[in-house]
Design a protein around this motif. Sequence first.
Motif, PDB file in Angstrom:
ATOM      1  N   LYS A 107       1.116   3.914  -3.132  1.00  0.00           N
ATOM      2  CA  LYS A 107       0.810   5.339  -2.999  1.00  0.00           C
ATOM      3  C   LYS A 107       1.968   6.190  -3.496  1.00  0.00           C
ATOM      4  N   LYS A 108       3.190   5.765  -3.219  1.00  0.00           N
ATOM      5  CA  LYS A 108       4.379   6.501  -3.667  1.00  0.00           C
ATOM      6  C   LYS A 108       4.455   6.495  -5.194  1.00  0.00           C
ATOM      7  N   THR A 156       1.945   6.058  -7.290  1.00  0.00           N
ATOM      8  CA  THR A 156       0.826   6.861  -7.779  1.00  0.00           C
ATOM      9  C   THR A 156       1.154   8.341  -7.730  1.00  0.00           C
ATOM     10  N   LYS A 157       1.764   8.781  -6.636  1.00  0.00           N
ATOM     11  CA  LYS A 157       2.138  10.186  -6.500  1.00  0.00           C
ATOM     12  C   LYS A 157       3.166  10.582  -7.548  1.00  0.00           C
ATOM     13  N   ASP A 170       0.827  -1.207   0.000  1.00  0.00           N
ATOM     14  CA  ASP A 170       0.000   0.000   0.000  1.00  0.00           C
ATOM     15  C   ASP A 170       0.864   1.260   0.000  1.00  0.00           C
ATOM     16  N   ILE A 171       1.881   1.290   0.841  1.00  0.00           N
ATOM     17  CA  ILE A 171       2.774   2.456   0.940  1.00  0.00           C
ATOM     18  C   ILE A 171       3.516   2.672  -0.376  1.00  0.00           C
TER      19      ILE A 171
END
Length: 75
Positions: A34-35, A37-38, A30-31
């Motif tokens: 998200k990285k 995706t950013k 998940d972490i």
Amino acid sequence: MKSVNIQISDFEFNQLGLNKNTLSFSELVDIIGKKITKQTLEKSIQLSNKCGLSEMTMQEINDEIKACRNAKSSS
């Protein structure tokens, strides 16, 4: 349950915003997700600015979408 040890640098640890040394696999995925995706969003914004797309109005965007869909259905 199995255990996997991963070594990363302090820089990477901080860059991912980790705050504990033990994570579940799903937390790590998940972490990292998200990285990624950013980073992808930031690259998209840069490309949009470079190509002048960031100046488009919503109406212009909608018109482009309609034109693309019409072209697809015509072929």
